[in-house]
Design a protein around this motif. Structure first.
Motif, short mmCIF file in Angstrom:
data_model
loop_
_atom_site.label_atom_id
_atom_site.label_comp_id
_atom_site.label_asym_id
_atom_site.label_seq_id
_atom_site.Cartn_x
_atom_site.Cartn_y
_atom_site.Cartn_z
N LEU A 98 16.07 -24.76 -11.21
CA LEU A 98 16.61 -23.77 -10.52
C LEU A 98 16.01 -22.19 -10.86
N ALA A 99 15.99 -21.93 -11.86
CA ALA A 99 15.34 -20.45 -12.44
C ALA A 99 13.93 -20.42 -11.91
N ASP A 100 13.10 -21.58 -12.16
CA ASP A 100 11.78 -21.78 -11.90
C ASP A 100 11.44 -21.62 -10.58
N THR A 101 12.29 -22.09 -10.00
CA THR A 101 12.06 -22.09 -8.43
C THR A 101 12.43 -20.93 -7.60
N ALA A 102 13.57 -20.28 -8.36
CA ALA A 102 13.70 -18.97 -7.57
C ALA A 102 12.68 -17.98 -7.97
N ASP A 103 11.96 -17.93 -9.19
CA ASP A 103 10.98 -17.20 -9.35
C ASP A 103 9.69 -17.46 -8.56
N GLY A 104 9.69 -18.75 -8.24
CA GLY A 104 8.52 -18.99 -7.41
C GLY A 104 8.54 -18.82 -6.19
N LEU A 105 9.75 -19.02 -5.32
CA LEU A 105 10.05 -18.50 -3.87
C LEU A 105 9.99 -16.87 -4.04
N ALA A 111 0.78 -20.31 -2.79
CA ALA A 111 1.35 -21.51 -3.40
C ALA A 111 0.92 -21.61 -4.93
N GLU A 112 -0.33 -21.84 -4.92
CA GLU A 112 -1.02 -21.98 -6.37
C GLU A 112 -0.56 -21.04 -7.40
N ASP A 113 -0.33 -19.76 -7.05
CA ASP A 113 0.03 -18.95 -7.99
C ASP A 113 1.50 -18.93 -8.09
N ALA A 114 2.25 -19.24 -7.25
CA ALA A 114 3.64 -19.66 -7.41
C ALA A 114 4.14 -20.77 -8.28
N LEU A 115 3.25 -21.67 -8.07
CA LEU A 115 3.41 -23.04 -8.91
C LEU A 115 3.01 -22.71 -10.34
N ARG A 116 1.94 -21.80 -10.75
CA ARG A 116 1.78 -21.31 -12.02
C ARG A 116 2.78 -20.80 -12.57
N ILE A 117 3.43 -19.62 -11.83
CA ILE A 117 4.67 -18.91 -12.15
C ILE A 117 5.80 -19.93 -12.70
N MET A 118 5.92 -20.78 -11.76
CA MET A 118 7.08 -21.70 -11.92
C MET A 118 6.77 -22.65 -13.50
N LYS A 119 5.58 -22.82 -13.71
CA LYS A 119 5.34 -23.78 -14.81
C LYS A 119 5.31 -22.88 -16.13
N GLN A 120 5.46 -21.91 -16.11
CA GLN A 120 5.53 -20.69 -17.28
C GLN A 120 6.67 -20.89 -17.97
N SER A 121 7.05 -20.55 -19.34
CA SER A 121 8.29 -21.14 -19.98
C SER A 121 9.19 -19.99 -19.89
N ASP A 122 8.81 -18.84 -19.49
CA ASP A 122 9.70 -17.82 -19.44
C ASP A 122 10.44 -17.77 -18.04
N ILE A 123 11.57 -16.95 -17.97
CA ILE A 123 12.30 -16.69 -16.82
C ILE A 123 12.30 -15.34 -16.23
N GLY A 124 11.86 -15.09 -14.84
CA GLY A 124 12.01 -13.88 -14.39
C GLY A 124 13.19 -13.53 -13.83
N PRO A 125 13.09 -12.28 -13.39
CA PRO A 125 14.61 -11.51 -12.68
C PRO A 125 15.05 -12.54 -11.63
N PHE A 126 14.26 -13.02 -10.84
CA PHE A 126 14.82 -13.90 -9.65
C PHE A 126 15.50 -14.88 -10.32
N VAL A 128 16.88 -15.34 -13.33
CA VAL A 128 18.07 -14.83 -14.15
C VAL A 128 19.25 -14.55 -13.01
N ILE A 129 18.97 -13.96 -11.89
CA ILE A 129 19.94 -13.46 -11.08
C ILE A 129 20.42 -14.82 -10.29
N VAL A 130 19.74 -15.71 -9.89
CA VAL A 130 20.12 -17.04 -9.45
C VAL A 130 21.00 -17.76 -10.30
N LEU A 131 20.53 -17.95 -11.49
CA LEU A 131 21.31 -18.60 -12.55
C LEU A 131 22.91 -18.33 -12.61
N LEU A 132 22.81 -16.60 -12.55
CA LEU A 132 24.14 -16.28 -13.04
C LEU A 132 24.99 -16.31 -11.84
N PHE A 133 24.58 -16.26 -10.58
CA PHE A 133 25.38 -16.31 -9.60
C PHE A 133 25.70 -17.72 -9.34
#
Length: 273
Positions: A98-105, A111-126, A128-133
């Motif tokens: 869920l967190a990775d998908t939120a970061d990608g969206l 699409a290629e860059d978004a998929l690369r972001i989703m594959k990274q091990s860290d979690i971005g701000p999007f 974190v926010i989605v997970l919390l809510f």
């Protein structure tokens, strides 16, 4: 005759039930299950059995939350431990998806860059926010439902987990491509034909109605509508991800699952449903 052919065709997709069950429980839970076959036929059966794996997770969640409530913890703590069980029983993979998908969206990148972001091990701000809510929404909904009684909270926990895994069945339908050539998403993508998916959905909705009928005829309808709301929002998210990423990934499956279960819980708290 046409109905008989449909049922016979659906039965073929439930063939080799033990292989499918092992696949479903081995990929969707931490329960000690040895996957004996890893191919698309088994993946198809596993995704059709996914709601059963969800039911087991939901019953464990309901048992722990109900036990805490009966021991005098109060509905808030019961809700917290009940919400924690599905995360523990999936090693947090669906929440991570869920967190990775939120970061990608949320990246607004191709699409290629978004998929690369989703594959990274860290979690971005999007993420974190989605997970919390989402977690807050799950706990808040369960708090309200456990406040009505242990049975209402327990049934809600079981229903949400089952509907969440049913959303995975729909995400695996034929015609929905994989965004990557590898991974669990690629294994299960486009494996489940519409008729077996419809039959599985009918069985789950019938079970939801039966669970709600334990309280009242109105609750039978309310539980079915809550399940339908969860599946509807999950379907919207799935379409958004397919358009955005070109298909599904394991992360998208996790996001669809979490959203379906959360919306179903929220629906159960609304008097209009």
């Amino acid at each position: 005759m046409h109905v008989m052919r449909n049922l016979q065709g659906a039965a073929l997709f439930y063939a080799a039930p033990m292989d499918g069950l092992r696949f479903a429980f081995g990929t969707l839970t931490v329960l000690p299950t040895r996957i004996t076959r890893w191919d698309r036929e088994t993946a198809r059966a596993g995704m059709l059995w996914a709601p059963l794996a969800g039911l087991v997770v939901g019953l464990c969640s309901a048992a722990l939350g109900g036990a805490f409530l009966l021991l005098g913890s109060g509905p808030l703590l019961a809700a917290v431990v009940s919400a924690a069980v599905p995360s523990l029983m999936t090693r947090g993979l669906h929440l991570d998806g869920l967190a990775d998908t939120a970061d990608g969206l949320g990246s607004a990148k191709p699409a290629e860059d978004a998929l690369r972001i989703m594959k990274q091990s860290d979690i971005g701000p999007f993420g974190v926010i989605v997970l919390l809510f989402v977690l807050f929404a799950q706990v808040a909904a369960l708090y309200r439902l456990y406040g009505e009684g242990w049975a209402q909270g327990a049934v809600a926990a079981a229903l949400a987990a089952t509907v969440a895994r049913l959303a995975l069945t729909h995400a695996s339908r034929t015609g929905i491509p994989a965004a990557r050539p590898e991974g669990l998403g690629a294994m299960v993508a486009s494996t489940v034909p519409p008729r077996p998916a419809a039959l599985t959905t009918a069985l789950v909705l019938l079970a939801c109605a039966g669970a709600g009928a334990l309280f009242s005829p109105y609750d039978a309808l309310r539980h079915v509508l809550a399940a339908g709301a969860g599946l509807g929002v999950a379907a919207w998210l799935l379409r958004r991800c397919v358009r955005r990423f070109g298909g599904v990934t394991g992360d998208v499956f996790g996001a669809v699952e979490e959203v379906a279960g959360t919306v179903a819980l929220m629906g159960l708290t609304l008097g209009v449903l």
